[in-house]
Design an enzyme around this catalytic site. Structure first.
Site, PDB file in Angstrom:
ATOM      1  N   TYR A  97       0.836  -1.190   0.000  1.00 37.43           N
ATOM      2  CA  TYR A  97       0.000   0.000   0.000  1.00 37.43           C
ATOM      3  C   TYR A  97       0.878   1.250   0.000  1.00 37.43           C
ATOM      4  CZ  TYR A  97      -4.077   2.879   1.001  1.00 37.43           C
ATOM      5  OH  TYR A  97      -5.081   3.798   0.930  1.00 37.43           O
ATOM      6  N   SER A 197     -19.610  -5.557  -4.919  1.00 35.79           N
ATOM      7  CA  SER A 197     -18.691  -5.244  -3.830  1.00 35.79           C
ATOM      8  C   SER A 197     -19.437  -4.518  -2.714  1.00 35.79           C
ATOM      9  CB  SER A 197     -17.554  -4.360  -4.347  1.00 35.79           C
ATOM     10  OG  SER A 197     -18.058  -3.077  -4.714  1.00 35.79           O
ATOM     11  N   VAL A 199     -18.886  -1.451  -1.636  1.00 38.98           N
ATOM     12  CA  VAL A 199     -19.247  -0.125  -2.122  1.00 38.98           C
ATOM     13  C   VAL A 199     -20.409  -0.224  -3.102  1.00 38.98           C
ATOM     14  CG1 VAL A 199     -18.461   1.847  -3.489  1.00 38.98           C
ATOM     15  CG2 VAL A 199     -16.965   0.863  -1.755  1.00 38.98           C
ATOM     16  N   ARG A 219     -19.027  -9.326 -13.319  1.00 40.54           N
ATOM     17  CA  ARG A 219     -18.429 -10.356 -14.177  1.00 40.54           C
ATOM     18  C   ARG A 219     -19.388 -11.525 -14.335  1.00 40.54           C
ATOM     19  NH1 ARG A 219     -13.314 -12.704 -11.948  1.00 40.54           N
ATOM     20  NH2 ARG A 219     -14.638 -12.837 -10.112  1.00 40.54           N
ATOM     21  N   ASP A 220     -19.308 -12.177 -15.472  1.00 44.05           N
ATOM     22  CA  ASP A 220     -20.092 -13.389 -15.678  1.00 44.05           C
ATOM     23  C   ASP A 220     -19.587 -14.476 -14.741  1.00 44.05           C
ATOM     24  OD1 ASP A 220     -21.967 -15.095 -16.661  1.00 44.05           O
ATOM     25  OD2 ASP A 220     -20.933 -15.498 -18.555  1.00 44.05           O
ATOM     26  N   TYR A 288     -12.515   4.787  -7.520  1.00 41.72           N
ATOM     27  CA  TYR A 288     -12.258   4.655  -6.084  1.00 41.72           C
ATOM     28  C   TYR A 288     -11.467   3.398  -5.753  1.00 41.72           C
ATOM     29  CZ  TYR A 288     -16.043   1.215  -6.124  1.00 41.72           C
ATOM     30  OH  TYR A 288     -16.820   0.118  -6.397  1.00 41.72           O
ATOM     31  N   GLY A 289     -11.201   2.555  -6.749  1.00 44.82           N
ATOM     32  CA  GLY A 289     -10.453   1.323  -6.530  1.00 44.82           C
ATOM     33  C   GLY A 289      -9.958   0.774  -7.847  1.00 44.82           C
ATOM     34  N   GLY A 290      -9.092  -0.235  -7.769  1.00 43.25           N
ATOM     35  CA  GLY A 290      -8.527  -0.820  -8.987  1.00 43.25           C
ATOM     36  C   GLY A 290      -8.276  -2.303  -8.820  1.00 43.25           C
ATOM     37  N   PHE A 313     -11.493   9.286  -6.092  1.00 43.05           N
ATOM     38  CA  PHE A 313     -12.037   9.542  -4.755  1.00 43.05           C
ATOM     39  C   PHE A 313     -11.414   8.585  -3.751  1.00 43.05           C
ATOM     40  CE2 PHE A 313     -15.022   8.866  -1.255  1.00 43.05           C
ATOM     41  CZ  PHE A 313     -15.102  10.172  -0.797  1.00 43.05           C
TER      42      PHE A 313
END
Length: 378
Positions: A97, A197, A199, A219-220, A288-290, A313
Protein backbone atom coordinates in the site's frame (compact mmCIF):
# COMPACT_ATOMS: atom_id res chain seq x y z
CA UNK A 1 -12.03 3.47 -0.22
CA UNK A 2 -8.42 2.63 0.43
CA UNK A 3 -7.39 3.52 3.95
CA UNK A 4 -3.98 4.52 5.34
CA UNK A 5 -2.74 3.60 8.75
CA UNK A 6 -1.41 6.87 9.98
CA UNK A 7 -0.47 8.79 13.06
CA UNK A 8 -3.48 10.19 14.86
CA UNK A 9 -2.99 13.33 16.93
CA UNK A 10 -5.62 13.82 19.56
CA UNK A 11 -6.99 17.29 19.93
CA UNK A 12 -7.17 18.61 23.49
CA UNK A 13 -5.58 16.96 26.50
CA UNK A 14 -3.85 13.82 25.30
CA UNK A 15 -0.58 13.69 23.46
CA UNK A 16 -0.08 12.46 19.93
CA UNK A 17 -0.58 8.72 19.91
CA UNK A 18 -0.24 6.09 17.27
CA UNK A 19 -2.06 2.79 17.04
CA UNK A 20 1.07 0.71 16.82
CA UNK A 21 1.93 -1.97 19.33
CA UNK A 22 5.06 -0.23 20.49
CA UNK A 23 3.00 2.70 21.71
CA UNK A 24 0.67 0.40 23.61
CA UNK A 25 3.65 -1.17 25.30
CA UNK A 26 5.18 2.15 26.26
CA UNK A 27 3.02 5.25 26.17
CA UNK A 28 4.45 8.75 26.06
CA UNK A 29 4.53 10.51 29.40
CA UNK A 30 3.66 13.96 27.94
CA UNK A 31 0.38 15.16 29.49
CA UNK A 32 -0.94 18.50 30.64
CA UNK A 33 -2.00 19.33 34.17
CA UNK A 34 -5.62 18.32 33.71
CA UNK A 35 -4.69 14.86 32.50
CA UNK A 36 -2.03 14.28 35.11
CA UNK A 37 -4.61 14.84 37.83
CA UNK A 38 -6.83 12.08 36.47
CA UNK A 39 -6.35 8.78 38.25
CA UNK A 40 -6.59 6.51 35.22
CA UNK A 41 -7.56 2.87 35.25
CA UNK A 42 -4.63 0.58 35.87
CA UNK A 43 -3.15 -1.09 32.81
CA UNK A 44 -4.71 -4.28 31.55
CA UNK A 45 -4.12 -6.41 28.51
CA UNK A 46 -6.13 -7.30 25.45
CA UNK A 47 -5.76 -9.64 22.52
CA UNK A 48 -4.69 -8.12 19.21
CA UNK A 49 -3.72 -9.23 15.72
CA UNK A 50 -0.17 -7.94 15.38
CA UNK A 51 2.29 -7.93 12.49
CA UNK A 52 5.96 -7.17 13.02
CA UNK A 53 7.01 -7.40 9.39
CA UNK A 54 5.33 -7.07 6.03
CA UNK A 55 4.40 -10.13 4.02
CA UNK A 56 1.75 -12.77 3.51
CA UNK A 57 -0.94 -11.98 6.12
CA UNK A 58 -1.44 -15.63 6.94
CA UNK A 59 2.24 -15.81 7.93
CA UNK A 60 3.01 -12.47 9.54
CA UNK A 61 -0.17 -11.84 11.54
CA UNK A 62 -0.10 -13.25 15.06
CA UNK A 63 -2.67 -13.16 17.87
CA UNK A 64 -0.87 -11.65 20.86
CA UNK A 65 -1.62 -10.25 24.30
CA UNK A 66 -0.65 -6.59 24.57
CA UNK A 67 -0.89 -4.06 27.39
CA UNK A 68 -3.43 -1.25 27.24
CA UNK A 69 -2.53 2.24 28.44
CA UNK A 70 -4.44 3.85 31.33
CA UNK A 71 -7.66 5.67 30.48
CA UNK A 72 -6.81 9.36 30.31
CA UNK A 73 -9.14 12.25 31.04
CA UNK A 74 -10.14 12.62 27.37
CA UNK A 75 -10.02 8.90 26.59
CA UNK A 76 -12.55 6.10 26.44
CA UNK A 77 -12.05 2.41 27.13
CA UNK A 78 -13.96 0.36 24.58
CA UNK A 79 -14.71 -3.26 23.90
CA UNK A 80 -14.40 -3.96 20.17
CA UNK A 81 -17.48 -5.87 18.99
CA UNK A 82 -16.75 -6.54 15.32
CA UNK A 83 -14.18 -5.46 12.73
CA UNK A 84 -14.16 -6.29 9.01
CA UNK A 85 -11.17 -7.16 6.85
CA UNK A 86 -10.96 -4.79 3.90
CA UNK A 87 -8.64 -4.96 0.87
CA UNK A 88 -6.65 -1.98 2.16
CA UNK A 89 -5.95 -3.87 5.41
CA UNK A 90 -4.47 -6.73 3.40
CA UNK A 91 -2.40 -4.34 1.26
CA UNK A 92 -0.92 -2.70 4.34
CA UNK A 93 0.09 -6.01 5.84
CA UNK A 94 1.65 -7.08 2.54
CA UNK A 95 3.57 -3.81 2.38
CA UNK A 96 2.14 -2.93 -1.05
CA UNK A 97 0.00 0.00 0.00
CA UNK A 98 1.14 3.57 -0.66
CA UNK A 99 1.09 4.50 3.04
CA UNK A 100 2.43 2.02 5.56
CA UNK A 101 2.53 2.06 9.37
CA UNK A 102 5.58 1.85 11.55
CA UNK A 103 6.12 -1.70 12.72
CA UNK A 104 5.04 -3.50 14.77
CA UNK A 105 1.41 -2.63 13.98
CA UNK A 106 -2.11 -3.81 14.77
CA UNK A 107 -4.28 -4.58 11.76
CA UNK A 108 -7.68 -3.15 10.99
CA UNK A 109 -8.99 0.33 10.21
CA UNK A 110 -12.72 -0.20 10.59
CA UNK A 111 -15.12 -1.68 13.13
CA UNK A 112 -17.61 -0.96 15.89
CA UNK A 113 -16.92 -0.89 19.62
CA UNK A 114 -18.90 -0.32 22.82
CA UNK A 115 -17.76 2.24 25.38
CA UNK A 116 -16.98 0.61 28.73
CA UNK A 117 -15.46 3.54 30.64
CA UNK A 118 -14.98 7.26 29.99
CA UNK A 119 -12.36 9.69 31.24
CA UNK A 120 -13.27 12.53 33.60
CA UNK A 121 -13.27 15.20 30.84
CA UNK A 122 -15.17 13.21 28.20
CA UNK A 123 -18.38 15.03 27.29
CA UNK A 124 -19.75 13.50 24.09
CA UNK A 125 -19.73 9.82 25.05
CA UNK A 126 -20.97 7.62 27.88
CA UNK A 127 -20.73 3.98 28.88
CA UNK A 128 -22.82 1.80 26.60
CA UNK A 129 -22.45 3.97 23.48
CA UNK A 130 -21.45 2.37 20.21
CA UNK A 131 -18.59 4.08 18.38
CA UNK A 132 -16.68 3.75 15.12
CA UNK A 133 -13.30 5.27 14.14
CA UNK A 134 -13.44 8.73 12.62
CA UNK A 135 -10.35 7.96 10.56
CA UNK A 136 -7.94 5.15 9.81
CA UNK A 137 -5.08 4.18 12.07
CA UNK A 138 -6.60 3.03 15.34
CA UNK A 139 -5.95 -0.68 14.82
CA UNK A 140 -9.36 -2.29 15.28
CA UNK A 141 -8.36 -5.95 15.24
CA UNK A 142 -8.24 -6.24 19.02
CA UNK A 143 -10.62 -7.11 21.81
CA UNK A 144 -10.33 -3.86 23.79
CA UNK A 145 -8.77 -0.47 23.24
CA UNK A 146 -8.21 2.96 24.72
CA UNK A 147 -9.14 5.65 22.20
CA UNK A 148 -9.28 9.41 22.40
CA UNK A 149 -12.75 10.93 22.53
CA UNK A 150 -12.01 12.80 19.32
CA UNK A 151 -10.90 9.61 17.55
CA UNK A 152 -14.37 8.06 17.46
CA UNK A 153 -17.94 8.93 16.52
CA UNK A 154 -21.05 7.54 18.15
CA UNK A 155 -23.72 5.48 16.43
CA UNK A 156 -27.19 4.36 17.52
CA UNK A 157 -26.86 1.00 19.25
CA UNK A 158 -30.15 -0.22 17.83
CA UNK A 159 -28.82 -0.86 14.33
CA UNK A 160 -27.55 -4.29 13.25
CA UNK A 161 -24.03 -5.12 14.41
CA UNK A 162 -22.71 -5.86 10.92
CA UNK A 163 -24.18 -2.63 9.56
CA UNK A 164 -22.37 -0.70 12.28
CA UNK A 165 -19.09 -2.58 11.80
CA UNK A 166 -19.01 -1.90 8.05
CA UNK A 167 -20.40 1.64 8.04
CA UNK A 168 -17.27 3.78 8.12
CA UNK A 169 -15.71 2.91 4.75
CA UNK A 170 -17.93 1.49 2.01
CA UNK A 171 -21.24 3.27 2.71
CA UNK A 172 -19.37 6.54 3.31
CA UNK A 173 -17.52 6.08 0.02
CA UNK A 174 -20.79 5.40 -1.82
CA UNK A 175 -22.55 8.33 -0.13
CA UNK A 176 -19.88 10.85 -1.05
CA UNK A 177 -19.52 9.68 -4.65
CA UNK A 178 -23.27 9.97 -5.17
CA UNK A 179 -23.28 13.42 -3.58
CA UNK A 180 -20.12 15.26 -4.56
CA UNK A 181 -19.44 14.83 -8.29
CA UNK A 182 -22.72 15.26 -10.18
CA UNK A 183 -26.01 16.87 -9.21
CA UNK A 184 -28.17 13.78 -9.34
CA UNK A 185 -31.95 14.03 -9.25
CA UNK A 186 -34.68 11.36 -9.04
CA UNK A 187 -34.82 9.59 -12.40
CA UNK A 188 -31.14 10.13 -13.20
CA UNK A 189 -28.89 7.14 -13.87
CA UNK A 190 -25.58 5.93 -12.45
CA UNK A 191 -23.50 3.10 -13.93
CA UNK A 192 -20.96 1.17 -11.87
CA UNK A 193 -18.70 -1.86 -12.11
CA UNK A 194 -17.88 -4.11 -9.14
CA UNK A 195 -21.57 -3.79 -8.30
CA UNK A 196 -21.48 -6.76 -5.95
CA UNK A 197 -18.69 -5.24 -3.83
CA UNK A 198 -19.34 -3.56 -0.50
CA UNK A 199 -19.25 -0.12 -2.12
CA UNK A 200 -21.38 -1.34 -5.02
CA UNK A 201 -24.11 -2.68 -2.77
CA UNK A 202 -24.14 0.58 -0.80
CA UNK A 203 -24.37 2.60 -4.04
CA UNK A 204 -27.37 0.55 -5.13
CA UNK A 205 -29.25 1.11 -1.90
CA UNK A 206 -28.43 4.79 -1.34
CA UNK A 207 -29.26 5.56 -4.98
CA UNK A 208 -32.55 3.68 -4.75
CA UNK A 209 -33.49 5.64 -1.62
CA UNK A 210 -32.92 8.85 -3.62
CA UNK A 211 -34.89 7.68 -6.65
CA UNK A 212 -31.77 7.28 -8.79
CA UNK A 213 -31.53 4.37 -11.22
CA UNK A 214 -28.44 2.16 -11.29
CA UNK A 215 -26.91 0.08 -14.06
CA UNK A 216 -24.80 -2.51 -12.27
CA UNK A 217 -21.99 -4.32 -14.05
CA UNK A 218 -20.61 -7.62 -12.74
CA UNK A 219 -18.43 -10.36 -14.18
CA UNK A 220 -20.09 -13.39 -15.68
CA UNK A 221 -20.15 -16.41 -13.36
CA UNK A 222 -22.10 -19.65 -12.86
CA UNK A 223 -24.28 -17.93 -10.23
CA UNK A 224 -24.92 -14.81 -12.31
CA UNK A 225 -28.71 -15.13 -12.24
CA UNK A 226 -28.73 -15.65 -8.48
CA UNK A 227 -26.44 -12.68 -7.86
CA UNK A 228 -28.44 -10.52 -10.24
CA UNK A 229 -31.64 -11.24 -8.35
CA UNK A 230 -29.92 -10.50 -5.04
CA UNK A 231 -28.76 -7.10 -6.28
CA UNK A 232 -32.21 -6.31 -7.67
CA UNK A 233 -33.72 -7.26 -4.32
CA UNK A 234 -31.74 -4.47 -2.64
CA UNK A 235 -32.69 -1.90 -5.28
CA UNK A 236 -30.61 -2.43 -8.44
CA UNK A 237 -32.47 -1.15 -11.52
CA UNK A 238 -30.47 -3.19 -14.05
CA UNK A 239 -27.73 -5.82 -13.77
CA UNK A 240 -25.55 -6.55 -16.79
CA UNK A 241 -22.46 -8.62 -17.53
CA UNK A 242 -19.24 -6.85 -18.43
CA UNK A 243 -19.22 -8.39 -21.91
CA UNK A 244 -22.73 -6.99 -22.53
CA UNK A 245 -21.48 -3.40 -22.38
CA UNK A 246 -20.50 -3.50 -26.08
CA UNK A 247 -23.57 -5.36 -27.30
CA UNK A 248 -26.68 -3.92 -29.00
CA UNK A 249 -28.70 -4.66 -25.87
CA UNK A 250 -27.22 -1.53 -24.28
CA UNK A 251 -28.83 0.64 -26.97
CA UNK A 252 -32.15 -0.96 -26.13
CA UNK A 253 -31.56 -0.30 -22.45
CA UNK A 254 -31.01 3.41 -23.08
CA UNK A 255 -34.38 3.62 -24.80
CA UNK A 256 -36.02 3.07 -21.40
CA UNK A 257 -33.57 4.89 -19.12
CA UNK A 258 -31.36 7.94 -19.42
CA UNK A 259 -27.69 7.61 -20.17
CA UNK A 260 -25.75 7.88 -16.92
CA UNK A 261 -24.42 11.17 -15.59
CA UNK A 262 -22.04 9.33 -13.28
CA UNK A 263 -19.86 6.23 -13.66
CA UNK A 264 -18.24 4.65 -10.60
CA UNK A 265 -15.13 2.55 -11.18
CA UNK A 266 -13.71 0.10 -8.67
CA UNK A 267 -12.00 -2.19 -11.20
CA UNK A 268 -9.92 -0.19 -13.69
CA UNK A 269 -8.62 -1.48 -17.02
CA UNK A 270 -11.03 -2.28 -19.84
CA UNK A 271 -13.96 -2.29 -17.44
CA UNK A 272 -13.47 1.41 -16.71
CA UNK A 273 -13.10 2.23 -20.41
CA UNK A 274 -16.40 0.53 -21.15
CA UNK A 275 -18.15 2.58 -18.48
CA UNK A 276 -16.85 5.76 -20.12
CA UNK A 277 -18.42 4.83 -23.44
CA UNK A 278 -21.90 5.00 -21.97
CA UNK A 279 -21.63 8.29 -20.07
CA UNK A 280 -23.77 11.16 -21.29
CA UNK A 281 -22.12 14.36 -22.49
CA UNK A 282 -20.23 16.05 -19.67
CA UNK A 283 -20.61 13.13 -17.30
CA UNK A 284 -18.07 12.02 -14.69
CA UNK A 285 -16.07 8.83 -14.22
CA UNK A 286 -15.01 8.51 -10.58
CA UNK A 287 -12.41 5.87 -9.69
CA UNK A 288 -12.26 4.65 -6.08
CA UNK A 289 -10.45 1.32 -6.53
CA UNK A 290 -8.53 -0.82 -8.99
CA UNK A 291 -9.19 -4.49 -8.37
CA UNK A 292 -7.88 -5.48 -11.81
CA UNK A 293 -4.57 -3.69 -11.08
CA UNK A 294 -4.80 -2.24 -14.60
CA UNK A 295 -4.63 1.48 -15.43
CA UNK A 296 -7.66 3.49 -16.47
CA UNK A 297 -7.46 4.21 -20.20
CA UNK A 298 -9.51 7.17 -21.41
CA UNK A 299 -10.39 7.24 -25.15
CA UNK A 300 -9.53 10.55 -26.79
CA UNK A 301 -13.02 10.66 -28.28
CA UNK A 302 -14.56 10.63 -24.82
CA UNK A 303 -12.55 13.69 -23.83
CA UNK A 304 -13.03 15.66 -27.05
CA UNK A 305 -16.54 14.84 -28.16
CA UNK A 306 -18.20 13.99 -24.84
CA UNK A 307 -16.21 16.28 -22.52
CA UNK A 308 -16.21 13.66 -19.79
CA UNK A 309 -14.58 14.38 -16.44
CA UNK A 310 -12.20 11.80 -14.97
CA UNK A 311 -11.84 12.01 -11.20
CA UNK A 312 -10.67 9.94 -8.25
CA UNK A 313 -12.04 9.54 -4.76
CA UNK A 314 -10.49 8.39 -1.48
CA UNK A 315 -12.75 8.48 1.55
CA UNK A 316 -9.84 8.86 3.95
CA UNK A 317 -8.74 12.04 2.18
CA UNK A 318 -12.30 13.35 2.41
CA UNK A 319 -12.39 12.67 6.15
CA UNK A 320 -9.07 14.43 6.67
CA UNK A 321 -10.14 17.42 4.60
CA UNK A 322 -13.23 17.76 6.81
CA UNK A 323 -11.60 16.92 10.14
CA UNK A 324 -11.58 20.58 11.23
CA UNK A 325 -15.37 20.58 11.16
CA UNK A 326 -16.99 17.28 12.06
CA UNK A 327 -20.47 18.44 11.08
CA UNK A 328 -20.30 17.04 7.53
CA UNK A 329 -19.14 13.63 8.75
CA UNK A 330 -21.76 13.66 11.51
CA UNK A 331 -24.52 14.58 9.05
CA UNK A 332 -23.45 11.77 6.72
CA UNK A 333 -23.43 9.21 9.53
CA UNK A 334 -26.86 10.36 10.71
CA UNK A 335 -28.32 10.04 7.22
CA UNK A 336 -26.78 6.60 6.69
CA UNK A 337 -28.00 5.38 10.09
CA UNK A 338 -31.49 6.67 9.29
CA UNK A 339 -31.47 4.61 6.09
CA UNK A 340 -30.37 1.56 8.09
CA UNK A 341 -33.14 2.09 10.63
CA UNK A 342 -35.67 2.42 7.80
CA UNK A 343 -34.51 -0.86 6.28
CA UNK A 344 -33.21 0.91 3.16
CA UNK A 345 -29.51 0.20 3.74
CA UNK A 346 -28.23 -3.19 4.82
CA UNK A 347 -24.74 -4.51 5.40
CA UNK A 348 -23.00 -6.23 2.48
CA UNK A 349 -22.85 -9.99 2.44
CA UNK A 350 -20.60 -10.86 5.39
CA UNK A 351 -19.05 -13.96 6.88
CA UNK A 352 -18.65 -13.79 10.66
CA UNK A 353 -15.41 -15.30 11.96
CA UNK A 354 -14.31 -15.57 15.59
CA UNK A 355 -11.11 -13.71 16.38
CA UNK A 356 -9.31 -16.97 17.21
CA UNK A 357 -10.06 -18.19 13.67
CA UNK A 358 -8.48 -15.13 12.08
CA UNK A 359 -6.46 -17.28 9.63
CA UNK A 360 -9.72 -18.34 7.95
CA UNK A 361 -10.81 -14.72 7.69
CA UNK A 362 -7.51 -13.57 6.20
CA UNK A 363 -7.50 -16.37 3.65
CA UNK A 364 -11.07 -15.53 2.62
CA UNK A 365 -10.27 -11.82 2.30
CA UNK A 366 -7.40 -12.57 -0.08
CA UNK A 367 -9.55 -14.46 -2.59
CA UNK A 368 -10.02 -12.43 -5.80
CA UNK A 369 -13.40 -10.78 -6.26
CA UNK A 370 -14.72 -12.31 -3.07
CA UNK A 371 -18.51 -11.96 -2.70
CA UNK A 372 -18.59 -11.97 1.11
CA UNK A 373 -16.70 -9.67 3.48
CA UNK A 374 -15.01 -11.45 6.42
CA UNK A 375 -15.84 -9.79 9.74
CA UNK A 376 -13.92 -10.60 12.93
CA UNK A 377 -16.29 -11.07 15.86
CA UNK A 378 -14.75 -10.27 19.24
Amino acid sequence: MWLPLHTVCLRGQTACRRSFVSVFLKRSGHRDANVSHFSGRSSKSCQALVYRTHGDPSRVIQLENIDLPPVGAKDVLVKVLAAPINPSDINMIQGTYAILPDLPAIGGNEGVAQVIEVGSLVESLKAGDWVIPRDAGLGTWKTEAVFGEDDVSSLPNNIPLLSAATLGVNPCTAFRMLSDFEELKPGDTVIQNAANSGVGQAVIQIAAARGIKTINVIRDRPQFAELSERLKAIGASYVVKEEDLRRPEMKELFKVCQKPKLALNGVGGKSATELLRHLQFGGSLVTYGGMSKQPVTVPVSALIFKDVKVRGFWVTRWKRDHSHDGSAFRAMLDELCALIQQGKLTAPACTEVELQDYHKALDAAMQPFTSSKPVLIM
